[in-house]
Design an enzyme around this catalytic site. Sequence first.
Site, PDB file in Angstrom:
ATOM      1  N   ASP A  37       9.794   5.627 -10.092  1.00 16.59           N
ATOM      2  CA  ASP A  37       9.298   6.238 -11.332  1.00 16.59           C
ATOM      3  C   ASP A  37      10.017   7.539 -11.662  1.00 16.59           C
ATOM      4  O   ASP A  37      10.180   7.890 -12.831  1.00 16.59           O
ATOM      5  CB  ASP A  37       7.794   6.494 -11.235  1.00 16.59           C
ATOM      6  CG  ASP A  37       6.975   5.219 -11.429  1.00 16.59           C
ATOM      7  OD1 ASP A  37       7.577   4.176 -11.742  1.00 16.59           O
ATOM      8  OD2 ASP A  37       5.733   5.277 -11.269  1.00 16.59           O
ATOM      9  N   LYS A  66      -0.539  -4.130  -3.491  1.00 20.54           N
ATOM     10  CA  LYS A  66      -1.855  -3.624  -3.080  1.00 20.54           C
ATOM     11  C   LYS A  66      -2.020  -2.223  -3.669  1.00 20.54           C
ATOM     12  O   LYS A  66      -1.466  -1.255  -3.158  1.00 20.54           O
ATOM     13  CB  LYS A  66      -1.989  -3.572  -1.561  1.00 20.54           C
ATOM     14  CG  LYS A  66      -3.342  -3.035  -1.089  1.00 20.54           C
ATOM     15  CD  LYS A  66      -3.419  -2.993   0.426  1.00 20.54           C
ATOM     16  CE  LYS A  66      -4.767  -2.462   0.887  1.00 20.54           C
ATOM     17  NZ  LYS A  66      -4.939  -1.021   0.620  1.00 20.54           N
ATOM     18  N   SER A 103       0.811  -1.213   0.000  1.00 19.04           N
ATOM     19  CA  SER A 103       0.000   0.000   0.000  1.00 19.04           C
ATOM     20  C   SER A 103       0.852   1.275   0.000  1.00 19.04           C
ATOM     21  O   SER A 103       1.548   1.552  -0.971  1.00 19.04           O
ATOM     22  CB  SER A 103      -0.951  -0.042   1.205  1.00 19.04           C
ATOM     23  OG  SER A 103      -1.901   0.975   1.148  1.00 19.04           O
TER      24      SER A 103
END
Length: 553
Positions: A304, A318, A293
């Site tokens: 990223d 998740k 999460s």
Amino acid sequence: MNKTTKKAGIIALLGIVLLSGLLAFTFKNDRLFAIAKNIDIFATMIRELDSYYVDEIDPDQLVAIGINAMLEELDPYTEYIPEENSDDFRMLTTGEYAGIGAVIGNRGEGNMVIMPYTGFPAQNAGLKIADYIIQVDTTIVTGMGTAEVSSLLKGPANTEVSLRVKRNTDTLDFKLVRKKIAIKNVPYYGKIDSKTGYIKLSDFTTNAGNEVRNALVDLKTQGIERLVLDVRDNPGGLLNEAVEIVNIFIPKGREVVKTIGKLENVNFTYKTTKTPIDKDIPLVVLINERSASASEIVAGALQDYDRAVLVGRKSFGKGLVQTTIPLNYNAQMKITTAKYYIPSGRCIQAIDYMQSRENGELTSVPDSLRKEFKTKNGRIVLDGAGIEPDEKVEPISYKPISYSLVARNHIFDFATEYFYKHSEIADPTSFSISEEDYNDFVNWLKGKEYDYTTYLEKSVEDMKKNAEKVDYYPEIKDQIEALEKRVNHSKEQDLITYKGEIKKILSEEIISRYYFQEGMIAAGLVKDPDLLAAKEYFNQPEKFKLTLTASTK
């Protein structure tokens, strides 16, 4: 009010609520009609069960069972929170409660103190790990469940609570004052060498961002030039705290995560809003299969933006967002309302729960359907299966004897005895039990049960069961029995063969008696393979730089 009158009142109230709900429906479409019809059937069934069932029923309990069974059909994160569980839920989301500040658990004889939090009432009053709790105020708690004892220890802040505990052969009494307990999101941080800082982030409750920020500021004053952020085993929590932590390393105005759901009001883009503490410091993030999460938002966003090298193992996967919705009578429902997407555009949700409901078993996103996305520097990353590290490190695999010694509390009990025989030990990063101490442990184990089945023994056992089904088993029986004898383990020999592994586990347990949670974390970092891999990256600047560019993919 007697039980029958109370029950009739509950059912009547349920009927009024359901009727008012039904009157509100306009039956404009089949979906609303289906909902209304089934609610009516459910209410009627509860009423008739109460009237005709041979034994007395508890409407509250029966309805709760029905609700929970319904929600289990959706996903593991959508859940019903009745009023009586609201305090526990608040603690999970905020990390705050009022109590004595200690983890308790059952260790066979009863509930005991497993870990007092540093600086809170339990530790300040002198409670120790392995103190068995006999009485809380006037209530004898022997034989009670852990949840019941924990509930007795909690209460309004600044109220007194008395404890009677058994420590070895002594019975001791303590009087404590409950305090507001705020469980730390950063239980430990420090320098692992002269240039490298380390921050352990174990949760994402209220104030997680500030705790990481303060830890980094402090480490920078100590002269660190590079940083390891550890989110291994972190189950996640508040999404906004994940954004705050990313913002520590990423410039203002950058997208961190986007939530997209069925309703427009859950669609939102979260961006960094502050000036970062350090947008250039070399950064490694440690992740593993239990990083979930919010942990994955932090690790994924930093990956990223090519801001950090990720080391460890693939994260949990998740990518679902939950919202808490208030219900009548102070109940709540935590419901999955959206999926989240990190800056490259990927959603890392690994289990397709819609497909799983249709198939009757958990269904992962197949590799053939995973889509490619690109980081800021053009590196290829995939969706649908968690966050994959840039550098994979194999997990530590413990031997069956180690599992047995821990599971049967032999490690725990010996550490407790050691603590009461030794007034002090070396610091957590340098302490290790001596050969003499280990020999004492081996002798202490004599007569104690800790048998186990090795992986090889299990394989031979399975082979024998299969062989017994074939016609020619009598011809190979002698060879199989000889193989069984050959692979049969010796506990005494395993204590010698795996001495290094057992000594490390035992040393860390002993350290916890003197230095508590912080000491255990520090001790666990010694020879940690993930941390060693991180340091290798720092020691090879060119490798670090190349890993964050498209040229390595």
